[in-house]
Write an enzyme that holds these catalytic residues in place. Structure first.
Site, mmCIF file in Angstrom:
data_model
loop_
_atom_site.group_PDB
_atom_site.id
_atom_site.type_symbol
_atom_site.label_atom_id
_atom_site.label_comp_id
_atom_site.label_asym_id
_atom_site.label_seq_id
_atom_site.Cartn_x
_atom_site.Cartn_y
_atom_site.Cartn_z
ATOM 1 N N TYR A 100 0.849 -1.198 0.000
ATOM 2 C CA TYR A 100 0.000 0.000 0.000
ATOM 3 C C TYR A 100 0.879 1.240 0.000
ATOM 4 C CZ TYR A 100 -4.968 -0.432 -0.183
ATOM 5 O OH TYR A 100 -6.238 -0.584 -0.658
ATOM 6 N N GLU A 120 -0.552 4.695 -0.656
ATOM 7 C CA GLU A 120 -1.394 5.880 -0.912
ATOM 8 C C GLU A 120 -0.589 7.152 -0.690
ATOM 9 O OE1 GLU A 120 -4.938 5.679 1.452
ATOM 10 O OE2 GLU A 120 -5.879 4.212 0.140
ATOM 11 N N ASP A 167 -6.141 13.388 -25.489
ATOM 12 C CA ASP A 167 -6.092 11.988 -25.062
ATOM 13 C C ASP A 167 -5.351 11.204 -26.142
ATOM 14 O OD1 ASP A 167 -6.561 9.326 -24.533
ATOM 15 O OD2 ASP A 167 -8.717 9.560 -24.169
ATOM 16 N N THR A 220 -3.124 5.987 -22.293
ATOM 17 C CA THR A 220 -2.943 4.664 -21.720
ATOM 18 C C THR A 220 -1.461 4.343 -21.856
ATOM 19 O OG1 THR A 220 -3.282 3.589 -23.845
ATOM 20 C CG2 THR A 220 -5.234 3.869 -22.459
ATOM 21 N N LYS A 273 -1.038 0.638 -25.119
ATOM 22 C CA LYS A 273 -1.329 0.533 -26.553
ATOM 23 C C LYS A 273 0.000 0.695 -27.312
ATOM 24 C CE LYS A 273 -6.093 1.758 -25.610
ATOM 25 N NZ LYS A 273 -7.212 2.707 -25.751
ATOM 26 N N ARG A 301 -0.990 -2.557 -18.670
ATOM 27 C CA ARG A 301 -2.272 -1.854 -18.739
ATOM 28 C C ARG A 301 -2.276 -0.751 -17.700
ATOM 29 N NH1 ARG A 301 -4.983 -4.907 -21.914
ATOM 30 N NH2 ARG A 301 -6.585 -3.329 -22.032
#
Ligand SMILES: *Cc1c(COP(=O)(O)O)cnc(C)c1O
Length: 430
Positions: free
Chosen positions: A56, A58, A202, A228, A231, A237
């Site tokens: 974790y 954060e 984008d 992203t 791609k 991903r």
């Protein structure tokens, strides 16, 4: 529990292990032409499967809400630095879990509930997150849209200027999922400024081309750039946001705690590895080959009598009108017929389509994945002829048999992921 930290997946979970092996074989034995897909390196794959998944973290490097983040900081700082270097950006946030979440964070930053966005029509190549009525972007904001010119099938910038003056958006959204031509980000930036709007570019699809200078960069012209990472950029991903320093704190706050909790540190580590690969000289040669391959594929399909939307391609993808006003077959039928011979594409609407999106008049074809396997223009010519043969005669068993042999012959020459099959029998079956 004896083997908890040692047992291999093949012994722990045969069902899932077999599905993974089957997927390795499916990817290896087929021709992957989905424009949004790619094959990551073994190094990126290995990095995703590491103990960083347990952590974790954060917050952001040196400002975490949890202890024990010193190595999480190392990988996140590396990913940030490399992303900034690749794109020449002042600030990068590498935490978005996906492209959609990156866009959500930008919309949260740039807009108040009910503000107006001006985005590209989905049926002309835009994305769900650019204002589709069922998406958060269409639910929370007023939406105006622009599209391509009916004759040229390319973005009509004069029309976009008019739409911007009419709708007075707070945020203009550009970038697309199915647009085969160069996007003029400089012009779009000018249009936005003329109406007092900010711009989100984008570049989910074309990030690899932008990274290598083979498509003009939006970074100097647009307040926010999202992408992203999986791609053309060929990473795990995920999503990425780039912006100027003046928006850095707001963007970071929108990602966490705005739309996400803990970051996926194992994925961020893999992003860092992929960004490192993108900074190497051979990445540009790869992206150039992606473009060259798409051009040859388009020429081959056109020579075989199919209509290429907008007359060609400048990037990694092409849209093929397979319906041709009823003379051909629908995108849905084409996708299925090609699937049967292990050529994977997706049906796609074409501009001003007369078919419903789930049927569609077109297919979208992209070259990033096959180019990663090492295929070049000779293979593209052969593949283009096979695709055309199937589309012209989708019912012919003789054509199917011949094309299946062709696919098997090509794929056998371009192996992938040695050592990724877990079970002996899977290896011998392949
Ligand atoms: C693929 C894509 C996205 C969304 O990416 P996900 O990771 O699937 O959420 C956003 N915008 C555009 C233009 C895309 O093509």
């Amino acid at each position: 529990m004896d083997n908890f930290f040692a047992a291999d997946i093949a012994t722990v979970d045969p069902l899932i292990s077999r599905a993974i092996d089957d997927e390795v074989r499916r990817q290896t034995n087929g021709l992957e032409l989905i424009a949004s897909e790619n094959f990551v390196s073994e190094a990126v794959l290995q990095t995703m499967g590491t103990v960083f998944t347990n952590k974790y973290a954060e917050g952001y490097p040196a400002k975490r809400y949890y202890g024990g983040c010193e190595y999480a900081d190392v990988v996140e700082n590396a990913a940030i630095d490399r992303a900034k270097e690749i794109f020449g950006a002042e600030h990068a946030n590498v935490q978005p879990h996906s492209g959609a979440q990156a866009n959500m964070a930008v919309l949260m930053t740039a807009l108040d509930h009910g503000d107006t966005i001006l985005g590209m029509n989905l049926s002309h190549g835009g994305h769900l997150t650019h204002g589709h009525p069922l998406n958060f972007s269409g639910i929370n904001y007023k939406v105006a849209d622009y599209g391509v010119n009916k004759e040229t099938e390319q973005i009509d910038y004069d029309e976009l200027q008019k739409k911007a003056e009419e709708s007075r958006p707070t945020l203009l959204i550009c970038g697309a999922s199915a647009y085969p031509r160069t996007i003029d980000f400089e012009r779009i930036g000018e249009i936005a400024r003329s109406v007092g709007a900010k711009v989100m570019a984008d570049i989910a699809h074309i990030a690899g081309l932008v990274a290598t200078g083979l498509h003009p960069s939006p970074v100097p012209h647009c307040e926010f750039v999202t992408t992203t990472t999986h791609k053309t950029l060929r990473g795990p991903r995920g999503g990425l946001i780039l912006c100027r320093e003046e928006f850095a704190a707001d963007i970071n706050r929108s990602v966490f705690p705005g739309v996400q909790g803990g970051p996926l540190v194992h994925i961020i580590a893999a992003k860092a590895v992929a960004f490192g690969e993108a900074l190497r000289g051979d990445f540009k040669a790869y992206q150039q080959q992606v473009i060259d391959n798409a051009k040859v594929l388009a020429e081959t399909l056109a020579a075989a009598g199919l209509r290429i939307v907008s007359g060609g391609t400048d990037n990694h993808l092409l849209l093929v009108d397979v319906f041709m006003d009823g003379k051909g077959i629908t995108g849905k039928v084409a996708e299925k017929a090609l699937d049967e011979v292990h050529i994977t594409v997706n049906k796609n609407t074409i501009p001003f389509d007369t078919q419903k999106p789930f049927v569609a008049s077109g297919i979208r074809i992209g070259t990033p994945a096959l180019t990663t396997r090492g295929m070049k223009t000779d293979e593209m010519r052969q593949i283009g002829e096979m695709i055309a043969a199937i589309i012209h005669e989708p019912e012919s068993e003789a054509v199917k048999t011949r094309v299946k042999q062709g696919v098997a012959e090509i794929t056998a020459r371009f192996p992938m992921y040695p050592g990724r099959l877990k079970r002996e029998e899977a290896i011998s079956a392949a």
